[in-house]
Design an enzyme around this catalytic site. Structure first.
Site, PDB file in Angstrom:
ATOM      1  CG  HIS A  61      42.193  40.251  40.932  1.00  0.00           C
ATOM      2  ND1 HIS A  61      41.524  40.612  42.083  1.00  0.00           N
ATOM      3  CD2 HIS A  61      43.308  39.630  41.324  1.00  0.00           C
ATOM      4  CE1 HIS A  61      42.223  40.217  43.128  1.00  0.00           C
ATOM      5  NE2 HIS A  61      43.316  39.619  42.702  1.00  0.00           N
TER       6      HIS A  61
ATOM      7  CB  CYS B  51      35.867  42.227  43.541  1.00  0.00           C
ATOM      8  SG  CYS B  51      34.250  41.599  43.087  1.00  0.00           S
ATOM      9  CG  HIS B  52      39.759  41.857  44.874  1.00  0.00           C
ATOM     10  ND1 HIS B  52      39.027  41.019  44.076  1.00  0.00           N
ATOM     11  CD2 HIS B  52      39.724  41.310  46.123  1.00  0.00           C
ATOM     12  CE1 HIS B  52      38.577  40.003  44.784  1.00  0.00           C
ATOM     13  NE2 HIS B  52      38.970  40.163  46.034  1.00  0.00           N
ATOM     14  N   GLY B  53      39.307  46.475  43.445  1.00  0.00           N
ATOM     15  CA  GLY B  53      39.802  47.795  43.073  1.00  0.00           C
ATOM     16  C   GLY B  53      40.709  47.870  41.866  1.00  0.00           C
TER      17      GLY B  53
END
Lengths: 179, 667
Positions: free
Chosen positions: A119, A143-145
């Site tokens: 990502h 961080c963003h799953g």
């Protein structure tokens, strides 16, 4: 006065000279730029460190180690039978980045991949005891799953690609060269 | 609508809002320039060109440089050895500084000869002097950055000049240093200032050009522009002439960069800075030598510093010191003589400044320093009062156009050019004299394969030399800049390099338990040092540190000939010489008492290729290897140099042809 000088010269001769001088001068200037640009590329000492050799003997089944390669973490996991089975049982066509487990390992026991989330570049959790492994028993990027499975394939979250597999060669059963 | 039409509309659109196109056209295309400028007027644009070269190369170097006392020297060597084309960019920058000064000094002397400091160009002249001062400061601080011995000691000596200031001198020096000696804070701030000042110079250059375009260029006749018949537009006449000049200049520049990159530097600067040892002979870079000579000419510290700064500052007073209404030296028979004597005086000062502080050089420096000020303070004022000048031509256009022009037309370039030839001969003599003096050191000059325009290394010889290093020298001498991967250049295969590396063990770690461990070396490892640290090396060698050999050939006056002569230079102690205990007599080592015992004897090494193994042959082979270690880029440098210079000859010839064509009707 000046205009006279320009116009009185034999036109074709001057045009040819002008074109030739401009072409040669321009070409020289362009070539001269290259050393400056290339100097920003990795230097010889950096390139010399672009492959590493790792001894796999001390890594027990179910254990994972992280080694540094080209400034990035590389995950090396000695997978258990269950993890291998889970990875191979997935229906590939349902995946965001369809890849069978066999395309991601050279030996099913050893999963070797770059530990950088596809990502935005964070390091996913799942290497150490006590780390979260995500919903698919692999890795979880805090961080963003993004969730990765036991083959390092993205199963959930914003990451577009599976964790990258670097180029590597088994020098022997317990020795691998990455890069 | 056609494309050019659209382009013109876009240009107009921008120009109406910001008249940048008009400005550029006004100052670089239409700028009315005297039609009679000779080639001495090329050096202004050349200086501008060099400023750009220095900024571009400097920016790229700054991206690879580490301004820390422990790392600066090695980071420069990394640029030389590992960064792609790093050696090229650094040599362009290093020699560029010298070229910049050559160009600017010629530019200044041109101004002196043709009276370019006289009304209405005083401000233009002063701004130029400010640029010169800024350049000197920038060059000085740049020389500190590689953190070699000359960097450190040059910085120490120059900053100590300020300690001559009464009362607050020491406070100022401490402030400059950021410590109690030239150290890490000094290096850091010099790096920042060295980065900043070129952009300041760029700004002042803009003022310089602005002032120039307001008062217009001076010219070899030194008379004012009287009308449009006296001028031609800058473009294409002077753009093409300047491009031709840049071509010629680049050839000279490239000869230095590709074949003599260190000729203008000092070998001592390839020894890492050591605050405990001063090199025996401290000299500034050549472009500071005349001022250095003036500094040393005065036996009083403060007065010496004042004299040195005054030597530059006095140039600011020139518009008053020389009040003669005639600008050009061409029409001033006695001024012309005084000018050339002054130029020679500057060379004499430079020569005296390069020599050690002993007789007869001190006297020479004093006389030349005295004359330097005499020229400005006495000769010029007297000349401007009593000299009978020759008649000036009516206009610039007249002598150029008229076939039967008065003498000045032929003489205006000749005045400066004729003297310049004499000067060139003197300069060659000055360079040749120290070269002849070197003969006295009894170096055994050898023919080396890497000398000459096309010189290359002999791989077999390098491998033999490497064997000598491994079997003999490496017992005491480290080569910390060389990695095993580098010896691939000696013709070893990748596997052979691995095998060589694997035969050494290096300490690595800490491992997971926090312990250091030994492992076989790999190609990316550097040659292991024979001793764990410098003190251990000293202790094992009777108190003398065996120097690191990575740069030894570059770090010694005489280069490979010196290294070869030293290795083979052991001799029985002459009866009239006393040697301290533990020392050996060597004919070329400074002071003759060396701590290293003789190592290379006939047959000391067996070469697998059956090459001769008498002492001289072995010494030659190991010297070749050390030369390669010092300059691994040499073969690439020579090859690129040949291509570059051939290209430049072709491009410059084309520019010359175009220039002649464009100028055909003006002459």
């Amino acid at each position: 006065m000046a205009d006279h000088a320009m116009n009185d010269a034999p036109k074709s001769r001057r045009d040819f000279l002008f074109a030739a001088a401009a072409a040669v001068g321009g070409a020289g200037a362009v070539v001269a730029v290259w050393p400056f640009v290339d100097s920003l590329n990795p230097a010889a000492d950096t390139r010399a460190m672009s492959s590493i050799e790792v001894d796999l003997a001390p890594i027990a089944v179910g254990q994972a180690i992280t080694v540094k390669w080209r400034g990035k973490p590389v995950f090396i996991r000695h997978r258990t039978e269950e993890e291998i089975k889970a990875a191979q049982a997935v229906v590939v066509d349902d995946l965001r980045d369809p890849q069978p487990d066999t395309a991601r390992v050279q030996k099913p026991d050893w999963l070797i991949m770059v530990g950088v989330c596809t990502h935005l570049g964070c390091v996913p959790l799942g290497q150490k005891a006590g780390d979260p492994h995500g919903d698919f028993g692999g890795w979880f990027c805090p961080c963003h799953g993004s969730h990765y499975d036991t083959s390092g394939r993205v199963r959930k979250g914003p990451a577009p690609k599976n964790l990258a597999v670097p180029q590597y060669t088994f020098l022997s059963d317990t020795q691998v060269r990455i890069g | 609508m056609t494309a050019p039409g659209r382009l013109n509309r876009a240009i107009d659109w921008i120009d109406q809002r910001l008249p940048i196109i008009t400005l550029m056209k006004h100052s670089a295309v239409d700028y009315p320039t005297p039609r009679n400028l000779n080639y001495w007027w090329n050096f202004g644009s050349l200086a501008g060109f060099m400023l750009v070269v220095m900024i571009v190369t400097g920016l790229v170097l700054a991206m690879q440089f580490t301004p820390h006392v422990d790392m600066a020297f090695n980071s420069v060597e990394r640029i030389m050895r590992d960064v792609n084309y790093g050696w090229l960019i650094r040599y362009l920058h290093m020699n560029g500084a010298s070229m910049f000064f050559v160009v600017v000094y010629i530019h200044v002397f041109r101004g002196l000869y043709y009276g370019s400091y006289k009304p209405p160009r005083e401000l233009l002249w002063w701004i130029g002097l400010v640029i010169l001062l800024l350049m000197m400061a920038t060059a000085f601080m740049g020389y500190v950055l590689p953190w070699g011995q000359m960097s450190l000691w040059g910085a120490t000596v120059i900053t100590n000049l300020f300690s001559a200031v009464p009362v607050v001198g020491d406070t100022i020096v401490t402030l400059l240093w950021g410590g109690f000696s030239v150290d890490n804070p000094t290096l850091n701030r010099f790096f920042v200032l060295h980065f900043l000042l070129p952009f300041v110079i760029f700004g002042v250059v803009v003022l310089h050009v602005w002032a120039l375009h307001s008062v217009k260029s001076n010219n070899p006749l030194g008379i004012d522009i009287k009308g449009p018949q006296d001028v031609i537009p800058f473009h294409p006449y002077y753009t093409v002439k300047d491009l031709f000049g840049i071509g010629v200049f680049l050839i000279v520049y490239c000869v230095f960069v590709f074949w003599y990159p260190n000729a203008l530097g000092h070998p001592d600067n390839y020894i890492q800075a050591n605050p405990m040892v001063t090199p025996p002979h401290i000299v500034p870079e050549w472009y500071f030598l005349p001022f250095y000579a003036i500094l040393r000419a005065v036996p009083d510290k403060l007065a010496g510093v004042i004299a040195m700064f005054a030597a530059i500052l006095i140039l600011f007073a020139l518009p008053w010191l020389d009040s003669c209404k005639v600008r050009s030296g061409t029409f001033r028979p006695w001024f012309k003589v005084a000018f050339w004597v002054f130029v020679i005086d500057c060379f004499v000062l430079g020569y005296a400044g390069a020599k050690p502080a002993e007789e007869p050089w001190i006297l020479m420096g004093r006389l030349a320093s005295g004359y330097y000020f005499l020229h400005f303070l006495v000769i010029l004022p007297l000349l401007s009062k009593y000299e009978k000048t020759r008649p000036l031509p009516e206009s610039i256009g007249q002598p150029v156009l008229g076939g039967d022009a008065p003498a000045p037309a032929g003489g205006h370039g000749g005045g400066l050019a004729g003297g310049a030839k004499v000067l060139l001969a003197l300069a060659i003599l000055a360079v040749a004299t120290p070269a002849l003096a070197n003969e006295e050191t009894h170096l055994r000059k050898q023919d080396w394969s890497w000398q000459g325009v096309f010189g290359t290394y002999d791989e077999a010889q390098l491998r033999r030399g490497y064997q000598v290093y491994r079997e003999v020298c490496s017992a005491c001498h480290a080569m910390h800049l060389i990695s095993f991967r580098n010896v691939g250049a000696l013709g070893y295969t990748e596997d052979a390099v691995k095998q060589i590396a694997g035969s050494y063990t290096v300490t690595d770690g800490p491992d997971d338990n926090g312990d250091m461990f030994e492992r076989p070396a790999i190609p990316s490892d550097r040659f292991p040092s024979p001793f764990p640290n410098e003190n251990a090396a000293k202790a094992a060698n009777g108190g003398a540190l065996p120097p690191d050999l990575s740069l030894i050939v570059k770090a010694r006056e005489g280069g490979p000939d010196y290294v070869f002569s030293l290795i083979t230079g052991f001799a029985p102690q002459p009866p009239d010489v006393e040697l301290p205990p533990g020392k050996y007599y060597n004919t070329v080592f400074p002071g003759h008492a060396i701590s290293m015992p003789p190592q290379i004897t006939d047959g000391a090494i067996e070469f697998p290729d059956g090459a001769p193994n008498n002492a001289d042959a072995i010494a030659r082979d190991v010297t070749a290897f050390l030369q390669w270690a010092s300059e691994p880029e040499l073969e690439e440098r020579h090859a690129m140099g040949v291509k570059t210079v051939l290209f430049l000859f072709a491009a410059t010839a084309l520019m010359y042809a175009l220039k002649r064509r464009i100028w055909a009707k003006v002459h």
